[in-house]
Design a protein around this motif. Sequence first.
Motif, short mmCIF file in Angstrom:
data_model
loop_
_atom_site.label_atom_id
_atom_site.label_comp_id
_atom_site.label_asym_id
_atom_site.label_seq_id
_atom_site.Cartn_x
_atom_site.Cartn_y
_atom_site.Cartn_z
N ILE A 38 11.92 -6.36 10.26
CA ILE A 38 13.30 -6.05 10.66
C ILE A 38 13.30 -4.70 11.35
O ILE A 38 12.77 -3.72 10.82
CB ILE A 38 14.24 -6.00 9.43
CG1 ILE A 38 14.32 -7.36 8.75
CG2 ILE A 38 15.63 -5.54 9.84
CD1 ILE A 38 15.23 -7.38 7.52
N GLU A 39 13.88 -4.65 12.54
CA GLU A 39 13.98 -3.37 13.25
C GLU A 39 14.68 -2.36 12.35
O GLU A 39 15.60 -2.69 11.61
CB GLU A 39 14.77 -3.54 14.55
CG GLU A 39 14.03 -4.30 15.62
CD GLU A 39 14.84 -4.43 16.90
OE1 GLU A 39 15.67 -3.54 17.19
OE2 GLU A 39 14.63 -5.43 17.61
N LEU A 65 10.37 3.99 -0.45
CA LEU A 65 9.63 2.76 -0.16
C LEU A 65 8.47 3.02 0.81
O LEU A 65 7.38 2.47 0.64
CB LEU A 65 10.56 1.68 0.39
CG LEU A 65 11.63 1.16 -0.58
CD1 LEU A 65 12.64 0.28 0.14
CD2 LEU A 65 11.00 0.42 -1.75
N LEU A 66 8.70 3.86 1.82
CA LEU A 66 7.64 4.19 2.78
C LEU A 66 6.55 5.03 2.12
O LEU A 66 5.36 4.76 2.27
CB LEU A 66 8.23 4.94 3.98
CG LEU A 66 9.04 4.10 4.97
CD1 LEU A 66 9.81 5.00 5.93
CD2 LEU A 66 8.14 3.14 5.74
N THR A 67 6.96 6.06 1.39
CA THR A 67 6.01 6.97 0.74
C THR A 67 5.12 6.24 -0.25
O THR A 67 3.94 6.55 -0.38
CB THR A 67 6.77 8.12 0.04
OG1 THR A 67 7.57 8.79 1.00
CG2 THR A 67 5.82 9.10 -0.62
N SER A 72 6.27 -0.61 5.30
CA SER A 72 5.65 0.22 6.32
C SER A 72 6.42 0.04 7.62
O SER A 72 7.26 -0.86 7.73
CB SER A 72 4.17 -0.16 6.52
OG SER A 72 4.07 -1.50 6.96
N ILE A 73 6.13 0.89 8.58
CA ILE A 73 6.75 0.77 9.90
C ILE A 73 5.68 0.32 10.87
O ILE A 73 4.60 0.91 10.94
CB ILE A 73 7.37 2.11 10.37
CG1 ILE A 73 8.52 2.52 9.45
CG2 ILE A 73 7.85 1.99 11.81
CD1 ILE A 73 9.18 3.83 9.83
N LEU A 85 7.45 -5.60 4.97
CA LEU A 85 7.24 -5.61 3.53
C LEU A 85 5.75 -5.70 3.23
O LEU A 85 5.07 -6.59 3.71
CB LEU A 85 7.99 -6.80 2.91
CG LEU A 85 8.04 -6.87 1.40
CD1 LEU A 85 8.84 -5.68 0.84
CD2 LEU A 85 8.68 -8.18 0.95
N GLU A 86 5.26 -4.77 2.44
CA GLU A 86 3.85 -4.78 2.04
C GLU A 86 3.70 -5.55 0.73
O GLU A 86 4.69 -5.93 0.11
CB GLU A 86 3.35 -3.34 1.88
CG GLU A 86 3.38 -2.52 3.16
CD GLU A 86 2.48 -3.06 4.26
OE1 GLU A 86 1.50 -3.77 3.95
OE2 GLU A 86 2.75 -2.78 5.44
#
Length: 197
Positions: A38-39, A65-67, A72-73, A85-86
Amino acid sequence: MQEENIKKMAERADTEIRDVPTLNILICYLLYKIDKPIETEQLYEIAIGTGIVNYFYYQDSIDYLLTNGLISIQKDSALNDCYVLEQKGMTCAKELKIYAPKSYRDKLVLAALKYYARRKYEKELKIEYIPAEKGYYARIRCLDTNFDLMDLKLYAPDLTQAKLIGEKVMLNPAGFYSKIIDLALSNEELPYDLSDN
């Protein structure tokens, strides 16, 4: 009694989420249910647009969530930043979803589905409002890759009503187009009265 419980659940679903852990689960759950990247701007619009997600909590949740590697982006084919989603996030969505109220989960997923449907319709349908001598036309164009499937102008006495027509068409453009085609194909000439009366 049951009506009272339903009312309480609805009130809770209209209340902003005020804790990051619940929001973390909800965002992972949404990405899991949508099952595609998702953008970043789209996720923001979906989440904040529901009215249940506060901007500051949203930012804190995304950072967390990123940390922590739950999302991830990545770049998509158009080089837009997208949330992906990882595996850790997928596990969170599956195993911890019970800790986020179902009413919130449903509201968020429904908002995403409506968001994507509207974006699809906006690509396939163009509506413009053209001033007329006494009122406005709502010009509705159903687009295909190489040509217009339909180009229709509907008169309205003022801009407000012309926009109302456009909004109603956008609720279900495929249904609108289908009804126009059905009407055209089922239209018959009225029989002539040739009696001597």
